[in-house]
Design a protein around this motif. Sequence first.
Motif, PDB file in Angstrom:
ATOM      1  N   ASP A 223      37.445  49.962  32.212  1.00 40.67           N
ATOM      2  CA  ASP A 223      38.107  48.996  31.338  1.00 40.67           C
ATOM      3  C   ASP A 223      38.594  47.785  32.125  1.00 40.67           C
ATOM      4  O   ASP A 223      38.503  46.651  31.655  1.00 40.67           O
ATOM      5  CB  ASP A 223      39.296  49.660  30.633  1.00 40.67           C
ATOM      6  CG  ASP A 223      38.852  50.754  29.667  1.00 40.67           C
ATOM      7  OD1 ASP A 223      37.750  50.637  29.112  1.00 40.67           O
ATOM      8  OD2 ASP A 223      39.614  51.730  29.491  1.00 40.67           O
ATOM      9  N   TRP A 224      39.138  48.038  33.313  1.00 44.10           N
ATOM     10  CA  TRP A 224      39.605  46.932  34.151  1.00 44.10           C
ATOM     11  C   TRP A 224      38.456  45.990  34.496  1.00 44.10           C
ATOM     12  O   TRP A 224      38.591  44.763  34.372  1.00 44.10           O
ATOM     13  CB  TRP A 224      40.230  47.484  35.426  1.00 44.10           C
ATOM     14  CG  TRP A 224      40.479  46.433  36.474  1.00 44.10           C
ATOM     15  CD1 TRP A 224      39.648  46.080  37.494  1.00 44.10           C
ATOM     16  CD2 TRP A 224      41.623  45.576  36.574  1.00 44.10           C
ATOM     17  NE1 TRP A 224      40.204  45.062  38.235  1.00 44.10           N
ATOM     18  CE2 TRP A 224      41.416  44.737  37.688  1.00 44.10           C
ATOM     19  CE3 TRP A 224      42.806  45.455  35.851  1.00 44.10           C
ATOM     20  CZ2 TRP A 224      42.345  43.784  38.078  1.00 44.10           C
ATOM     21  CZ3 TRP A 224      43.731  44.494  36.240  1.00 44.10           C
ATOM     22  CH2 TRP A 224      43.494  43.673  37.337  1.00 44.10           C
ATOM     23  N   LEU A 225      37.326  46.537  34.896  1.00 42.61           N
ATOM     24  CA  LEU A 225      36.188  45.696  35.250  1.00 42.61           C
ATOM     25  C   LEU A 225      35.714  44.865  34.060  1.00 42.61           C
ATOM     26  O   LEU A 225      35.396  43.677  34.196  1.00 42.61           O
ATOM     27  CB  LEU A 225      35.033  46.581  35.755  1.00 42.61           C
ATOM     28  CG  LEU A 225      35.259  47.315  37.087  1.00 42.61           C
ATOM     29  CD1 LEU A 225      34.048  48.169  37.421  1.00 42.61           C
ATOM     30  CD2 LEU A 225      35.547  46.332  38.211  1.00 42.61           C
ATOM     31  N   ARG A 226      35.683  45.494  32.906  1.00 45.33           N
ATOM     32  CA  ARG A 226      35.207  44.782  31.709  1.00 45.33           C
ATOM     33  C   ARG A 226      36.178  43.686  31.279  1.00 45.33           C
ATOM     34  O   ARG A 226      35.771  42.561  31.007  1.00 45.33           O
ATOM     35  CB  ARG A 226      35.028  45.787  30.567  1.00 45.33           C
ATOM     36  CG  ARG A 226      34.457  45.163  29.282  1.00 45.33           C
ATOM     37  CD  ARG A 226      34.462  46.140  28.121  1.00 45.33           C
ATOM     38  NE  ARG A 226      35.819  46.491  27.700  1.00 45.33           N
ATOM     39  CZ  ARG A 226      36.371  47.688  27.903  1.00 45.33           C
ATOM     40  NH1 ARG A 226      35.687  48.653  28.500  1.00 45.33           N
ATOM     41  NH2 ARG A 226      37.609  47.921  27.501  1.00 45.33           N
ATOM     42  N   GLY A 230      35.294  37.904  35.728  1.00 43.44           N
ATOM     43  CA  GLY A 230      35.402  36.463  35.884  1.00 43.44           C
ATOM     44  C   GLY A 230      36.805  35.956  36.120  1.00 43.44           C
ATOM     45  O   GLY A 230      37.017  34.745  36.229  1.00 43.44           O
ATOM     46  N   ARG A 231      37.775  36.867  36.219  1.00 46.82           N
ATOM     47  CA  ARG A 231      39.157  36.469  36.435  1.00 46.82           C
ATOM     48  C   ARG A 231      39.681  37.096  37.718  1.00 46.82           C
ATOM     49  O   ARG A 231      39.163  38.103  38.178  1.00 46.82           O
ATOM     50  CB  ARG A 231      40.057  36.896  35.273  1.00 46.82           C
ATOM     51  CG  ARG A 231      39.693  36.301  33.925  1.00 46.82           C
ATOM     52  CD  ARG A 231      40.648  36.803  32.858  1.00 46.82           C
ATOM     53  NE  ARG A 231      40.418  36.198  31.556  1.00 46.82           N
ATOM     54  CZ  ARG A 231      39.612  36.695  30.633  1.00 46.82           C
ATOM     55  NH1 ARG A 231      38.942  37.814  30.885  1.00 46.82           N
ATOM     56  NH2 ARG A 231      39.454  36.085  29.476  1.00 46.82           N
ATOM     57  N   ALA A 239      45.076  39.367  31.501  1.00 47.34           N
ATOM     58  CA  ALA A 239      43.989  39.745  30.599  1.00 47.34           C
ATOM     59  C   ALA A 239      44.011  41.241  30.327  1.00 47.34           C
ATOM     60  O   ALA A 239      43.842  41.688  29.182  1.00 47.34           O
ATOM     61  CB  ALA A 239      42.645  39.331  31.192  1.00 47.34           C
ATOM     62  N   PHE A 240      44.216  42.021  31.374  1.00 46.38           N
ATOM     63  CA  PHE A 240      44.271  43.470  31.202  1.00 46.38           C
ATOM     64  C   PHE A 240      45.475  43.864  30.359  1.00 46.38           C
ATOM     65  O   PHE A 240      45.379  44.718  29.480  1.00 46.38           O
ATOM     66  CB  PHE A 240      44.328  44.161  32.564  1.00 46.38           C
ATOM     67  CG  PHE A 240      44.266  45.664  32.472  1.00 46.38           C
ATOM     68  CD1 PHE A 240      43.061  46.318  32.368  1.00 46.38           C
ATOM     69  CD2 PHE A 240      45.434  46.421  32.499  1.00 46.38           C
ATOM     70  CE1 PHE A 240      42.992  47.715  32.279  1.00 46.38           C
ATOM     71  CE2 PHE A 240      45.387  47.811  32.415  1.00 46.38           C
ATOM     72  CZ  PHE A 240      44.166  48.451  32.304  1.00 46.38           C
ATOM     73  N   ARG A 241      46.621  43.247  30.595  1.00 49.42           N
ATOM     74  CA  ARG A 241      47.830  43.568  29.832  1.00 49.42           C
ATOM     75  C   ARG A 241      47.637  43.261  28.353  1.00 49.42           C
ATOM     76  O   ARG A 241      48.019  44.054  27.483  1.00 49.42           O
ATOM     77  CB  ARG A 241      49.027  42.802  30.375  1.00 49.42           C
ATOM     78  CG  ARG A 241      50.353  43.235  29.746  1.00 49.42           C
ATOM     79  CD  ARG A 241      51.505  42.303  30.056  1.00 49.42           C
ATOM     80  NE  ARG A 241      51.352  41.024  29.386  1.00 49.42           N
ATOM     81  CZ  ARG A 241      51.080  39.888  29.993  1.00 49.42           C
ATOM     82  NH1 ARG A 241      50.935  39.851  31.312  1.00 49.42           N
ATOM     83  NH2 ARG A 241      50.952  38.774  29.313  1.00 49.42           N
TER      84      ARG A 241
END
Length: 258
Positions: A223-226, A230-231, A239-241
């Motif tokens: 999930d983190w990679l997805r 690009g960030r 973005a993850f949060r």
Amino acid sequence: MTPSEKPQRYRRLQAVLAARMAQQVLRVWRDLMNPAKVDASWPAVRAALIPIVQHAREQSAALAGSTYMDARRNAGVAGNNFDPSGPLPLMLRRLEAALDVTGPVEFKKAIAAGKSPEQAMESAAVRLVGSTQYLALEGGRQAMQRSIEADGQAMGWARVTDADPCAWCAMLASRGPVYKSAKTAGDARRGGNTYHDHCACQAWPAFTNDEPFIGIAEGLYDDWLRETRGRGGKHAVNAFRRWWESEGRAAYAAPERP
């Protein structure tokens, strides 16, 4: 019990220890604290809370030490001449300051914000439990982390979460095993050994360079990679949060998601 179940069992044992201490803290707070005479009643409350927190911290550290040695033996590490490390001493003035801020100071802040004495008591109770649990569990967390750092046979550690971590803890767990020799510069998830009030996470030792992910960490890594593609840096963290708070957390809580 399979090797993959042992980290979660350890985390649950620490959580049970913290929950039992919280019950004691709440009992003292509600029995001895007089909301009509905060300053007069607080010294007795604080004096009763100090040994409760100190004892729970010792229990947490002892559990971490015995668990570390069990994990070491189960990993087939040669040699029995290693002694697990203990936590750093909890300075009395630090403990007293934490109790003061989350007890009477928090109560007075709640009153100033317009809450009733009953509401202020509950607000302070939540803060007090979070703070005391942090200090108690810090004993075990430091013992585990310092043992890993001191043990030449240990490669690193992994962060073990419950099934409903906050965005911060989910992000840190997504790293999977963190090796002592790893370079974390540029990785927004560095600092994996940090915790917060009401945090359910624990560290688990790694004794090889190909340790498997624990619990939900493998899914979180994907999930983190997805979500951060690009960030980098704080943009990746944000973005993850956002994803975690909008849909990720609910997805992991759903029965069909392991």
